[in-house]
Design an enzyme around this catalytic site. Structure first.
Site, PDB file in Angstrom:
ATOM      1  N   HIS A 163      -1.694  49.665  12.203  1.00 25.83           N
ATOM      2  CA  HIS A 163      -2.319  48.409  12.646  1.00 25.83           C
ATOM      3  C   HIS A 163      -3.717  48.622  13.199  1.00 25.83           C
ATOM      4  O   HIS A 163      -4.080  49.727  13.602  1.00 25.83           O
ATOM      5  CB  HIS A 163      -1.448  47.715  13.693  1.00 25.83           C
TER       6      HIS A 163
ATOM      7  N   ASP B 232      -5.783  47.204  16.305  1.00 31.15           N
ATOM      8  CA  ASP B 232      -5.456  46.506  17.554  1.00 31.15           C
ATOM      9  C   ASP B 232      -6.092  45.109  17.574  1.00 31.15           C
ATOM     10  O   ASP B 232      -7.281  44.960  17.266  1.00 31.15           O
ATOM     11  CB  ASP B 232      -5.970  47.292  18.765  1.00 31.15           C
TER      12      ASP B 232
ATOM     13  N   HIS C 100      -4.148  52.653  13.251  1.00 28.81           N
ATOM     14  CA  HIS C 100      -3.405  53.760  13.859  1.00 28.81           C
ATOM     15  C   HIS C 100      -1.911  53.458  13.894  1.00 28.81           C
ATOM     16  O   HIS C 100      -1.482  52.318  13.670  1.00 28.81           O
ATOM     17  CB  HIS C 100      -3.946  54.102  15.247  1.00 28.81           C
TER      18      HIS C 100
ATOM     19  N   ARG D 285      -4.207  52.390  28.049  1.00 32.75           N
ATOM     20  CA  ARG D 285      -5.232  52.054  27.047  1.00 32.75           C
ATOM     21  C   ARG D 285      -6.195  50.992  27.570  1.00 32.75           C
ATOM     22  O   ARG D 285      -5.761  49.937  28.032  1.00 32.75           O
ATOM     23  CB  ARG D 285      -4.557  51.517  25.782  1.00 32.75           C
TER      24      ARG D 285
END
Ligand code: SIN
Length: 281
Positions: free
Chosen positions: A97, A99, A257, A272
């Site tokens: 995907h 983000d 990723h 994150r």
């Protein structure tokens, strides 16, 4: 002195000799890191004894940080999303995907720090989606020129919710439309821009693509599946093995990723900082 070691022929470099805490305070050092990021798409740093304040400050040099409607942020550090998987619950991930592809302005990038990780397992894979576009057969490039697609948070993050909660999530985050091939705003590169958040094309059903009514659905979904499957090609990938205080910084516009889910019941804790992006074109 900064040392850069490329990890594959396609994507990713490990950078030594840089403290990201220093880069959060030093504009010239930050500019060097950013130039490396545009070149290698994902950078890895080891042994970064980074405080949460420094993590947020470093990521904020790229742009404004974003919170996440489902994954919770650290209450004392807005913009720092906690990705904590613990032995208490069999966690599930993952898909290739980009983000925030379900946002009108999907994330520009992210800075991910490992707080705790399994002794083995829990790696993350990044994919070079510029290379994925470049390597498409010319006839496919022609077919997807000008195509646009919808993306939504509902069928991924919403799937495990009860229907009412899911409808609320969808109402707060309505589906969005993006080009299937986007242009990198800083490098001008073309990027294959569909991922697991992409649900369907919106302008596929034309006389050129559809001879008879029943062509439409299978034709479109087969093409979308084919495009989505490009992210799983190893030649476009790098795989990173985490240690506590390792940090990855990625350009979310040109990569996808996948966090490998092979470690349960060992805990894995990541933090994150996601950076707001601009409107893809
Ligand atoms: C993410 O999907 O942004 C997080 C990746 C990871 O936890 O390795």
């Amino acid at each position: 002195m900064i040392k850069v070691e490329r990890l594959t022929a396609s994507i990713g470099a490990e950078v030594a000799g840089v403290s990201l805490g220093d880069a959060s305070r030093d504009a010239a050092l930050f500019a060097e890191v950013k130039a490396l990021l545009l070149k290698h798409r994902v950078l890895f740093f080891r042994d970064q004894d980074l405080s949460r304040e420094e993590h947020v400050a470093f990521a904020s040099r790229f742009g404004k940080l974003e919170d996440h409607p489902v994954a919770g942020s650290d209450p004392e550090h807005p913009g720092l999303v906690r990705i904590y998987r613990s032995e208490a619950k069999n966690p599930y991930e993952n898909n290739y995907h980009t983000d925030g592809l379900w946002r009108p302005n999907p994330s520009m990038g992210a800075v991910l720090r490992c707080v705790e990780c399994p002794e083995v397992g829990g790696d993350t894979i990044w994919v070079n989606m510029v290379e994925a576009y470049k390597q498409l057969p010319e006839e496919v490039k022609k077919r997807i020129e000008g195509l646009r697609a919808k993306s939504s948070i509902e069928h991924s993050f919403g799937a495990a919710m009860d229907p009412e909660e899911r409808r609320k999530l969808a109402a707060q985050n309505p589906e969005v439309e993006h080009p299937v091939v986007r242009t990198h705003p800083e490098t001008g590169e073309k990027i294959l821009y569909v991922s697991s958040f992409t649900t369907h094309f919106v302008n596929y059903h034309t006389a050129d693509n559809v001879r008879y009514g029943l062509d439409k659905t299978p034709g479109a979904s087969l093409l979308l599946n084919y495009l989505q499957s490009q992210a799983s090609i190893p030649e476009y990938q790098v795989r990173f093995r985490w240690k506590p205080n390792s940090v990855a910084v990625w350009d979310n516009r040109s990569t996808q990723h996948y966090a490998v889910m092979d470690y349960w019941p060992a805990p894995r804790k990541m933090e994150r900082a996601g950076i707001e992006g601009d409107r893809p074109y």
